[in-house]
Design an enzyme around this catalytic site. Structure first.
Site, mmCIF file in Angstrom:
data_model
loop_
_atom_site.group_PDB
_atom_site.id
_atom_site.type_symbol
_atom_site.label_atom_id
_atom_site.label_comp_id
_atom_site.label_asym_id
_atom_site.label_seq_id
_atom_site.Cartn_x
_atom_site.Cartn_y
_atom_site.Cartn_z
ATOM 1 N N ASP A 58 0.809 -1.227 0.000
ATOM 2 C CA ASP A 58 0.000 0.000 0.000
ATOM 3 C C ASP A 58 0.840 1.275 0.000
ATOM 4 O OD1 ASP A 58 -2.558 -1.023 -0.216
ATOM 5 O OD2 ASP A 58 -2.918 -1.089 1.943
ATOM 6 N N LYS B 141 -0.353 4.601 -1.369
ATOM 7 C CA LYS B 141 -1.301 5.471 -0.667
ATOM 8 C C LYS B 141 -0.633 6.743 -0.166
ATOM 9 C CE LYS B 141 -4.766 2.042 0.547
ATOM 10 N NZ LYS B 141 -5.452 1.303 1.614
ATOM 11 N N HIS C 62 -3.520 3.812 -6.255
ATOM 12 C CA HIS C 62 -2.399 3.512 -5.366
ATOM 13 C C HIS C 62 -1.523 2.341 -5.806
ATOM 14 C CE1 HIS C 62 -4.942 0.498 -3.220
ATOM 15 N NE2 HIS C 62 -3.788 -0.011 -2.837
ATOM 16 N N HIS D 231 -1.856 -6.231 -6.964
ATOM 17 C CA HIS D 231 -2.464 -6.863 -5.792
ATOM 18 C C HIS D 231 -3.970 -6.596 -5.654
ATOM 19 C CE1 HIS D 231 -1.765 -2.919 -3.780
ATOM 20 N NE2 HIS D 231 -2.692 -3.314 -2.919
#
Length: 196
Positions: free
Chosen positions: A57, A60, A85, A109
């Site tokens: 992540d 982000k 992201h 992902h």
């Protein structure tokens, strides 16, 4: 060693920006490592997958605070930002030759087994193996974490959701392994959070 230090530094940068995302990434990476072990992978084969889970992540960091920290459900426009992201994360990781092997895993992902995911709409075995594992662990953590707008699912509820979407959102082989080894992969992470 430098490889691991770079990943730790990236996670620390993410933690400075958003505590929830950093803790989420740790839980996902812990589950991912255990899932890889239960899938019979050797450590040298899952090391990049485990590290990609740590930073899945990181993109982000490029999402506006008003969206990232919004306490309510996101509207369509806000979701379009969130969906950026994986690409932002892959772009960040691609800048380092050492971290480039993680970039493709991070990029994909949020792909879905049925092809309905993003950013590329890949399906089934076209989705990188590591991305398929992380997708499942990422979803488990999202379901088993409290949100402002809903309570965390119980372990049994989460298992039912995984079974329901096996072969639709998720690789059925990986789902089967995770559910069969739930006590090793998932329970240790949430044991203090709820009754399992």
């Amino acid at each position: 060693m430098i490889y691991h230090d770079l990943v730790d530094s990236i996670v620390a940068a993410l933690e400075a920006r958003d505590q929830y995302t950093a803790n989420h990434s740790r839980r996902v990476s812990d589950m991912t490592e255990q899932a890889c072990i239960c899938l019979g992978m050797a450590e040298e084969d899952y090391e990049n997958i485990h590290m990609a889970a740590h930073v899945h992540d990181i993109g982000k960091i490029g999402i506006p605070d008003a969206i990232l920290s919004k306490p309510d459900k996101l509207n369509d426009e806000e979701w379009s930002y969130i969906k950026m992201h994986p690409q932002i994360g892959a772009d960040i990781l691609s800048k380092s030759k050492t971290l480039q092997p993680l970039a493709e895993i991070v990029l994909h992902h949020h792909e879905r087994w049925d092809g309905g995911g993003y950013p590329s709409g890949l399906k089934k075995s076209d989705i990188p193996w590591g991305a398929r594992i992380i997708a499942i662990c990422d979803s488990i953590d999202a379901m088993m974490s409290n949100r402002v707008y809903r309570k965390a699912l119980t372990s049994e509820q989460c298992k039912r959701e995984m079974a329901k979407f096996s072969g639709k959102l998720y690789d059925p082989q990986i789902v089967q392994c995770v559910v069969e080894h739930w006590d090793k992969i998932v329970e240790p992470i949430y044991i203090n959070q709820q009754e399992l």
